[in-house]
Design an enzyme around this catalytic site. Sequence first.
Site, PDB file in Angstrom:
ATOM      1  N   THR A  76      19.292  -8.309 -31.923  1.00 24.87           N
ATOM      2  CA  THR A  76      19.949  -8.637 -33.401  1.00 24.87           C
ATOM      3  C   THR A  76      21.417  -7.759 -33.501  1.00 24.87           C
ATOM      4  O   THR A  76      22.374  -8.656 -34.161  1.00 24.87           O
ATOM      5  CB  THR A  76      18.918  -8.159 -34.526  1.00 24.87           C
ATOM      6  OG1 THR A  76      17.642  -9.068 -34.195  1.00 24.87           O
ATOM      7  CG2 THR A  76      19.509  -8.483 -35.912  1.00 24.87           C
ATOM      8  N   VAL A 116      21.664   4.376 -41.302  1.00 26.50           N
ATOM      9  CA  VAL A 116      20.866   4.450 -42.467  1.00 26.50           C
ATOM     10  C   VAL A 116      21.648   3.504 -43.554  1.00 26.50           C
ATOM     11  O   VAL A 116      22.687   3.231 -43.572  1.00 26.50           O
ATOM     12  CB  VAL A 116      21.556   6.017 -42.976  1.00 26.50           C
ATOM     13  CG1 VAL A 116      20.838   6.033 -44.654  1.00 26.50           C
ATOM     14  CG2 VAL A 116      21.110   7.022 -42.074  1.00 26.50           C
ATOM     15  N   GLY A 141      21.901   0.247 -43.036  1.00 29.58           N
ATOM     16  CA  GLY A 141      22.790  -0.776 -42.538  1.00 29.58           C
ATOM     17  C   GLY A 141      24.142  -0.753 -42.863  1.00 29.58           C
ATOM     18  O   GLY A 141      24.710   0.116 -42.539  1.00 29.58           O
ATOM     19  N   GLU A 146       9.205  -4.518 -38.254  1.00 30.96           N
ATOM     20  CA  GLU A 146       9.477  -3.738 -37.160  1.00 30.96           C
ATOM     21  C   GLU A 146       8.165  -4.045 -36.246  1.00 30.96           C
ATOM     22  O   GLU A 146       7.324  -4.545 -36.637  1.00 30.96           O
ATOM     23  CB  GLU A 146       9.402  -2.262 -37.192  1.00 30.96           C
ATOM     24  CG  GLU A 146      10.429  -1.745 -38.313  1.00 30.96           C
ATOM     25  CD  GLU A 146      11.791  -1.346 -37.667  1.00 30.96           C
ATOM     26  OE1 GLU A 146      12.001  -1.361 -36.204  1.00 30.96           O
ATOM     27  OE2 GLU A 146      12.944  -1.097 -38.362  1.00 30.96           O
ATOM     28  N   LYS A 174      15.660   7.670 -42.273  1.00 30.98           N
ATOM     29  CA  LYS A 174      17.012   7.595 -43.021  1.00 30.98           C
ATOM     30  C   LYS A 174      17.227   8.749 -43.961  1.00 30.98           C
ATOM     31  O   LYS A 174      18.409   9.467 -44.048  1.00 30.98           O
ATOM     32  CB  LYS A 174      17.011   6.053 -43.541  1.00 30.98           C
ATOM     33  CG  LYS A 174      16.926   5.009 -42.598  1.00 30.98           C
ATOM     34  CD  LYS A 174      16.654   3.739 -43.256  1.00 30.98           C
ATOM     35  CE  LYS A 174      16.692   2.364 -42.283  1.00 30.98           C
ATOM     36  NZ  LYS A 174      16.064   1.537 -42.842  1.00 30.98           N
ATOM     37  N   GLY A 192      19.871  -6.491 -40.624  1.00 37.82           N
ATOM     38  CA  GLY A 192      20.483  -7.963 -40.370  1.00 37.82           C
ATOM     39  C   GLY A 192      21.658  -7.758 -39.317  1.00 37.82           C
ATOM     40  O   GLY A 192      22.234  -6.840 -39.347  1.00 37.82           O
TER      41      GLY A 192
HETATM   42  N1  LIG Z   1      17.811  -5.221 -36.902  1.00 33.83           N
HETATM   43  C1  LIG Z   1      18.347  -4.678 -37.953  1.00 33.83           C
HETATM   44  O1  LIG Z   1      18.402  -4.984 -38.702  1.00 33.83           O
HETATM   45  C2  LIG Z   1      18.511  -2.988 -37.861  1.00 33.83           C
HETATM   46  C3  LIG Z   1      18.318  -2.425 -36.520  1.00 33.83           C
HETATM   47  N2  LIG Z   1      18.668  -1.110 -36.622  1.00 33.83           N
HETATM   48  C4  LIG Z   1      18.494  -0.432 -35.374  1.00 33.83           C
HETATM   49  O2  LIG Z   1      19.413  -0.907 -34.306  1.00 33.83           O
HETATM   50  C5  LIG Z   1      18.539  -0.599 -33.087  1.00 33.83           C
HETATM   51  C6  LIG Z   1      18.375  -2.227 -32.466  1.00 33.83           C
HETATM   52  O3  LIG Z   1      17.692  -2.967 -33.361  1.00 33.83           O
HETATM   53  P1  LIG Z   1      17.632  -4.313 -33.097  1.00 33.83           P
HETATM   54  O4  LIG Z   1      19.035  -5.220 -32.562  1.00 33.83           O
HETATM   55  O5  LIG Z   1      17.008  -5.020 -34.193  1.00 33.83           O
HETATM   56  O6  LIG Z   1      16.642  -4.541 -31.938  1.00 33.83           O
HETATM   57  P2  LIG Z   1      16.108  -5.541 -30.984  1.00 33.83           P
HETATM   58  O7  LIG Z   1      14.615  -5.650 -30.508  1.00 33.83           O
HETATM   59  O8  LIG Z   1      16.408  -7.112 -31.776  1.00 33.83           O
HETATM   60  O9  LIG Z   1      17.153  -5.767 -29.493  1.00 33.83           O
HETATM   61  C7  LIG Z   1      16.910  -4.638 -28.748  1.00 33.83           C
HETATM   62  C8  LIG Z   1      17.795  -4.810 -27.676  1.00 33.83           C
HETATM   63  O10 LIG Z   1      17.699  -3.667 -26.698  1.00 33.83           O
HETATM   64  C9  LIG Z   1      17.492  -4.041 -25.431  1.00 33.83           C
HETATM   65  N3  LIG Z   1      16.733  -2.960 -24.831  1.00 33.83           N
HETATM   66  C10 LIG Z   1      15.359  -2.327 -25.192  1.00 33.83           C
HETATM   67  N4  LIG Z   1      15.083  -1.583 -24.204  1.00 33.83           N
HETATM   68  C11 LIG Z   1      15.896  -1.553 -23.006  1.00 33.83           C
HETATM   69  C12 LIG Z   1      16.118  -0.893 -22.008  1.00 33.83           C
HETATM   70  N5  LIG Z   1      15.145  -0.177 -21.672  1.00 33.83           N
HETATM   71  N6  LIG Z   1      17.263  -1.251 -21.032  1.00 33.83           N
HETATM   72  C13 LIG Z   1      17.919  -2.014 -21.644  1.00 33.83           C
HETATM   73  N7  LIG Z   1      17.937  -2.733 -22.928  1.00 33.83           N
HETATM   74  C14 LIG Z   1      16.930  -2.607 -23.561  1.00 33.83           C
HETATM   75  C15 LIG Z   1      16.631  -5.425 -25.567  1.00 33.83           C
HETATM   76  O11 LIG Z   1      16.714  -6.074 -24.372  1.00 33.83           O
HETATM   77  C16 LIG Z   1      17.451  -5.867 -26.926  1.00 33.83           C
HETATM   78  O12 LIG Z   1      18.288  -6.875 -26.319  1.00 33.83           O
HETATM   79  C17 LIG Z   1      17.416  -0.368 -33.326  1.00 33.83           C
HETATM   80  O13 LIG Z   1      17.492   1.213 -33.191  1.00 33.83           O
HETATM   81  C18 LIG Z   1      16.977  -0.529 -34.780  1.00 33.83           C
HETATM   82  O14 LIG Z   1      16.328   0.464 -35.515  1.00 33.83           O
HETATM   83  C19 LIG Z   1      19.363  -0.492 -37.580  1.00 33.83           C
HETATM   84  C20 LIG Z   1      19.714  -1.029 -38.689  1.00 33.83           C
HETATM   85  C21 LIG Z   1      19.160  -2.370 -39.042  1.00 33.83           C
HETATM   86  N1  LIG Z   2      13.120  -2.335 -40.944  1.00 40.77           N
HETATM   87  C1  LIG Z   2      14.016  -1.884 -41.590  1.00 40.77           C
HETATM   88  C2  LIG Z   2      15.370  -2.450 -40.831  1.00 40.77           C
HETATM   89  C3  LIG Z   2      16.200  -1.338 -40.272  1.00 40.77           C
HETATM   90  O1  LIG Z   2      16.482  -0.523 -40.813  1.00 40.77           O
HETATM   91  C4  LIG Z   2      14.184  -2.370 -43.323  1.00 40.77           C
HETATM   92  O2  LIG Z   2      13.163  -3.198 -43.324  1.00 40.77           O
HETATM   93  O3  LIG Z   2      14.689  -1.931 -43.839  1.00 40.77           O
HETATM   94 NA    NA Z   3      24.951   2.532 -43.379  1.00 41.33          NA
END
Ligand SMILES: NC(=O)C1=CN([C@@H]2O[C@H](COP(=O)(O)OP(=O)(O)OC[C@H]3O[C@@H](n4cnc5c(N)ncnc54)[C@H](O)[C@@H]3O)[C@@H](O)[C@H]2O)C=CC1
Ligand SMILES: N[C@@H](CC=O)C(=O)O
Ligand code: NA
Length: 427
Positions: A14, A133, A135, A191, A206, A303
């Site tokens: 994402t 923190v 987003g 999650e 956070k 998001g």
């Molecule tokens: N999705 C969200 O809205 C938010 C996410 N975050 C943080 O951002 C980070 C990413 O979240 P998302 O994009 O939602 O996760 P996601 O699960 O959609 O994507 C994770 C990506 O990392 C790659 N990946 C995972 N392990 C790997 C490895 N060992 N080697 C290479 N690639 C690897 C996966 O293939 C995937 O492309 C996390 O730390 C999450 O907590 C923070 C705020 C909001």
């Molecule tokens: N799981 C979190 C998304 C990323 O920080 C939330 O629901 O706010």
């Molecule tokens: Na922020």
Amino acid sequence: MTDPIRLGIAGLGTVGRGVVRIVQTHRDLLASRAGRPVEIVAVSARSRKDRGVPLDAYAWEDDPVALARRDDIDVFVEVMGGAAGPAKDATEAALAAGKDVVTANKALLAIHGHALAEAAEATGRVIRFEAAVAGGIPVIKALTEGLAGNEIRRVMGVMNGTCNYILTRMENAGLTYDEAFAEADGLGYLEADPELDVGGIDAGHKLALLAAIAFGTRVDFPNVRLEGIGSVTIEDIRQAADMGYKIKLLGVAQMTGRGLEQRMSPCLVPDTSPLGQLQGGTNMVVLEGDAVGQIVLRGAGAGEGPTASAVIGDVIDIARGLRLPTFGQPVGALRQARAAYAAVPAPYYLRLSLVDKPGALAKIAQRLGEAGISIDRMRQYGHEDTAAPVLIVTHRTTRLALDEAIAAFDSTGVVEAPPVAIRIEEV
Ligand SMILES: NC(=O)C1=CN([C@@H]2O[C@H](COP(=O)(O)OP(=O)(O)OC[C@H]3O[C@@H](n4cnc5c(N)ncnc54)[C@H](O)[C@@H]3O)[C@@H](O)[C@H]2O)C=CC1
Ligand SMILES: N[C@@H](CC=O)C(=O)O
Ligand code: NA
């Protein structure tokens, strides 16, 4: 124009996809604001599946550690997630190889943030984590830069959109916790491990990061008192509403006379307050400084677009040459704060189920009085069974005194079910 700033992006989910999209669509805007082109050089993910954004122009690395060490990147963008494993290894490798780091990973920083900040300082690199923190809300920037002239009094916030979504669906649609949880799951909000959301852990991560910046302390996630939303009932949501409150999973960090208090737990807030009005998956952070007073920041905490917006903001800061210590001060200046809990008195909401007999309420009022707790408001509801639902809002008291009073209720013989006590945060 000067040399480009070259990114290596580990993670194409994402957030990673969102970062690629902004770099591709806002090419000229970013170059103009950064004072130099922003270029993606290499990417890494678990698989090479189609991500809906063109990736052919970038080098591919199967191993994020190899990506972090590439000679042709300046900034390692870690958007894989995970408190250990590849995210930690690659971040350490990037710092050791002289790369700056931008990450969205609150779990990694809440647990290893101090050590990583030390590593960054040792190699003269920076770690930026605005996306981690709340987003898209620029709260790290607000605290570290805009409010740098303040002694911070309190930091509060609703920082898990999933929990706020569940609670507001219970409130507005009358869903049970299980029904609202299932709905959030169906919408893909949870999650991979839902306990991170509903157990308050994600929001606790956070809060620990904000507290470190706000109070100049080492990140201390183990001392965040965590209580999730699993025990919040539709009954409490309705009764609290009747008394003029909303229930929120609220994080509060405050320096008290007894030490640093960090709580992430369901709290009542006035329904007319900005926090009380917060609906759905939106986040809100409230910052209080001695000079500035109260600041309220509201926006999308998750998001693709909002989170990538925060990542790009950090990249642009680095491109512009803004180099701040990870937690706003050199690591040597960060104190190990003593942990405090329930040091700040507050009013409490108390829901009781009492035997409907003469004198029952008087016995409860007496036990509260003996614990030094004064009643502010009280309401008894009509009922058809033998137990009478009673709601009490106390004046300010300590959790210790309240727990003493609740323990003493046992000896009255009038309490039919375990009392529910929820703190009312004065916002
Ligand atoms: N999705 C969200 O809205 C938010 C996410 N975050 C943080 O951002 C980070 C990413 O979240 P998302 O994009 O939602 O996760 P996601 O699960 O959609 O994507 C994770 C990506 O990392 C790659 N990946 C995972 N392990 C790997 C490895 N060992 N080697 C290479 N690639 C690897 C996966 O293939 C995937 O492309 C996390 O730390 C999450 O907590 C923070 C705020 C909001
Ligand atoms: N799981 C979190 C998304 C990323 O920080 C939330 O629901 O706010
Ligand atoms: Na922020």
